[in-house]
Design an enzyme around this catalytic site. Structure first.
Site, PDB file in Angstrom:
ATOM      1  CE  LYS A 126      38.961  21.903 -73.755  1.00  0.00           C
ATOM      2  NZ  LYS A 126      39.822  23.084 -73.965  1.00  0.00           N
ATOM      3  CE1 TYR A 186      38.886  19.888 -70.697  1.00  0.00           C
ATOM      4  CE2 TYR A 186      38.673  17.830 -71.913  1.00  0.00           C
ATOM      5  CZ  TYR A 186      39.393  18.973 -71.599  1.00  0.00           C
ATOM      6  OH  TYR A 186      40.620  19.180 -72.182  1.00  0.00           O
TER       7      TYR A 186
HETATM    8  P1  NAI Z   1      47.301  22.986 -67.486  1.00  0.00           P
HETATM    9  O1  NAI Z   1      46.383  22.887 -66.310  1.00  0.00           O
HETATM   10  O2  NAI Z   1      48.694  22.489 -67.355  1.00  0.00           O
HETATM   11  O3  NAI Z   1      47.330  24.499 -68.029  1.00  0.00           O
HETATM   12  C1  NAI Z   1      46.142  25.239 -68.135  1.00  0.00           C
HETATM   13  C2  NAI Z   1      46.479  26.695 -67.865  1.00  0.00           C
HETATM   14  O4  NAI Z   1      45.272  27.447 -68.025  1.00  0.00           O
HETATM   15  C3  NAI Z   1      46.987  26.937 -66.446  1.00  0.00           C
HETATM   16  O5  NAI Z   1      48.191  27.667 -66.467  1.00  0.00           O
HETATM   17  C4  NAI Z   1      45.856  27.729 -65.794  1.00  0.00           C
HETATM   18  O6  NAI Z   1      46.315  28.661 -64.806  1.00  0.00           O
HETATM   19  C5  NAI Z   1      45.257  28.437 -67.000  1.00  0.00           C
HETATM   20  N1  NAI Z   1      43.904  28.903 -66.731  1.00  0.00           N
HETATM   21  C6  NAI Z   1      42.874  28.187 -66.218  1.00  0.00           C
HETATM   22  N2  NAI Z   1      41.809  28.972 -66.065  1.00  0.00           N
HETATM   23  C7  NAI Z   1      42.160  30.216 -66.514  1.00  0.00           C
HETATM   24  C8  NAI Z   1      41.497  31.449 -66.624  1.00  0.00           C
HETATM   25  N3  NAI Z   1      40.221  31.611 -66.201  1.00  0.00           N
HETATM   26  N4  NAI Z   1      42.156  32.521 -67.148  1.00  0.00           N
HETATM   27  C9  NAI Z   1      43.448  32.382 -67.536  1.00  0.00           C
HETATM   28  N5  NAI Z   1      44.142  31.239 -67.447  1.00  0.00           N
HETATM   29  C10 NAI Z   1      43.499  30.156 -66.937  1.00  0.00           C
HETATM   30  O7  NAI Z   1      46.549  22.224 -68.668  1.00  0.00           O
HETATM   31  P2  NAI Z   1      47.051  21.688 -70.106  1.00  0.00           P
HETATM   32  O8  NAI Z   1      46.980  20.220 -70.066  1.00  0.00           O
HETATM   33  O9  NAI Z   1      48.262  22.371 -70.530  1.00  0.00           O
HETATM   34  O10 NAI Z   1      45.810  22.158 -70.996  1.00  0.00           O
HETATM   35  C11 NAI Z   1      45.867  23.278 -71.872  1.00  0.00           C
HETATM   36  C12 NAI Z   1      44.653  23.230 -72.778  1.00  0.00           C
HETATM   37  O11 NAI Z   1      44.709  22.036 -73.555  1.00  0.00           O
HETATM   38  C13 NAI Z   1      43.322  23.211 -72.050  1.00  0.00           C
HETATM   39  O12 NAI Z   1      42.382  23.964 -72.780  1.00  0.00           O
HETATM   40  C14 NAI Z   1      42.939  21.740 -72.073  1.00  0.00           C
HETATM   41  O13 NAI Z   1      41.567  21.543 -71.966  1.00  0.00           O
HETATM   42  C15 NAI Z   1      43.485  21.332 -73.430  1.00  0.00           C
HETATM   43  N6  NAI Z   1      43.718  19.916 -73.585  1.00  0.00           N
HETATM   44  C16 NAI Z   1      44.601  19.248 -72.762  1.00  0.00           C
HETATM   45  C17 NAI Z   1      44.812  17.887 -72.938  1.00  0.00           C
HETATM   46  C18 NAI Z   1      45.740  17.102 -72.090  1.00  0.00           C
HETATM   47  O14 NAI Z   1      45.721  15.842 -72.190  1.00  0.00           O
HETATM   48  N7  NAI Z   1      46.568  17.721 -71.257  1.00  0.00           N
HETATM   49  C19 NAI Z   1      44.101  17.136 -73.999  1.00  0.00           C
HETATM   50  C20 NAI Z   1      43.206  17.929 -74.783  1.00  0.00           C
HETATM   51  C21 NAI Z   1      43.033  19.281 -74.586  1.00  0.00           C
END
Ligand code: NAI
Length: 258
Positions: free
Chosen positions: A164, A160
């Site tokens: 990033k 991860y």
């Molecule tokens: P989440 O799991 O709630 O949402 C991620 C979304 O990405 C999901 O709807 C999933 O279906 C979609 N997804 C995954 N693989 C995919 C693909 N191959 N094609 C299209 N869609 C795909 O996660 P969250 O927490 O909302 O994370 C969103 C972004 O923020 C991610 O990039 C994550 O790494 C980043 N992030 C999240 C943090 C957190 O604490 N939640 C902190 C730092 C970064």
């Protein structure tokens, strides 16, 4: 005086990862700010829920089932969004996956899967959007999603954090090359945000990660998806017209030296 710099009326945005968490909150906020929001994700059911939340906003939106690892599919979505001469003004590459495992147990397959979504998927999205903006001769804003994982070493975070860190360099490189076309490229590096991603990770750990992350913040809490969505709105809008190649950190202050 109205805050016109944040007004996205007549703008079109593409948001990946829009079926959940941060992507969903961003889609709703940008539609509230007036943008027509194209929501893309693998998860059709989640997309429909997001579209319901967008219903009634000034901007409105549409959904696209999309796997960001498939470059041709991403190009096809951008072609659909820009059909009939419509411009694409904003793309937020938010889709991502979390993988936690000790470094020595991380297989090539695990690593390649995380890099395919978190790095190649972000490049596919930014590249397709930038090509459309350049072809139309219109300015634009690209926003990528990094993570606080780029600021420190985390046990279990090999794949991860590598992904990033690559997003940060992808962002800076694109910012240098696309600036002359009027396209700004910035990244958001959130701290711990309570979303389905982090809930899944923390579920087996009795919320111990969330508690320790909240304790490390001077604000005493972890983030909400809306905290990050507002950072994306800033970068997507004219309020950040002189900002490019930057990483902004909605993280409750966990990464400052003190
Ligand atoms: P989440 O799991 O709630 O949402 C991620 C979304 O990405 C999901 O709807 C999933 O279906 C979609 N997804 C995954 N693989 C995919 C693909 N191959 N094609 C299209 N869609 C795909 O996660 P969250 O927490 O909302 O994370 C969103 C972004 O923020 C991610 O990039 C994550 O790494 C980043 N992030 C999240 C943090 C957190 O604490 N939640 C902190 C730092 C970064």
């Amino acid at each position: 005086m109205p805050l016109t710099a944040y007004d996205l009326s007549s703008r079109t945005a593409l948001i990946t990862g829009a079926a959940s968490g941060i992507g969903r909150a961003t889609a709703v906020l940008l539609a509230q700010a007036g943008a027509t929001v194209h929501c893309a994700d693998l998860d059709d059911k989640g997309l429909r829920e997001t579209l319901e939340l967008i219903g009634g906003t000034p901007g409105g939106g549409e959904s696209h089932v999309l796997d960001v690892t498939d470059g041709a599919a991403v190009e096809a979505v951008v072609a659909a969004v820009t059909a009939d001469g419509r411009s694409l003004d904003i793309a937020a590459a938010i889709a991502g996956v979390l993988h936690i495992a000790p470094a020595l147990d991380t297989t090539d397959e695990d690593l390649n899967r995380v890099l395919a979504v978190n790095v190649t998927g972000v490049l596919h999205t930014c590249r397709a959007a930038a090509r459309a903006m350049i072809a139309a001769g219109t300015p634009g804003s690209l926003v990528t999603m990094a993570s606080g994982a780029v600021d420190a070493g985390y046990p279990g975070g090999l794949a991860y954090s590598m992904s990033k860190a690559a997003v940060v360099q992808l962002t800076r490189t694109l910012a240098t090359e696309l600036g002359p076309h009027g396209i700004r490229v910035n990244s958001v590096a959130p701290g711990w945000i309570r979303t389905p991603m982090t809930e899944r990770h923390d579920a087996g750990l009795n919320r111990t990660v969330e508690e320790s992350m909240a304790a490390r913040s001077p604000l005493g809490r972890v983030g909400r998806p809306e905290d990050v969505a507002h950072a994306v709105l800033h970068l997507a809008s004219d309020a950040s017209a002189f900002t490019t190649g930057q990483i902004i950190r909605p993280n409750g202050g966990v990464s400052m030296p003190w």
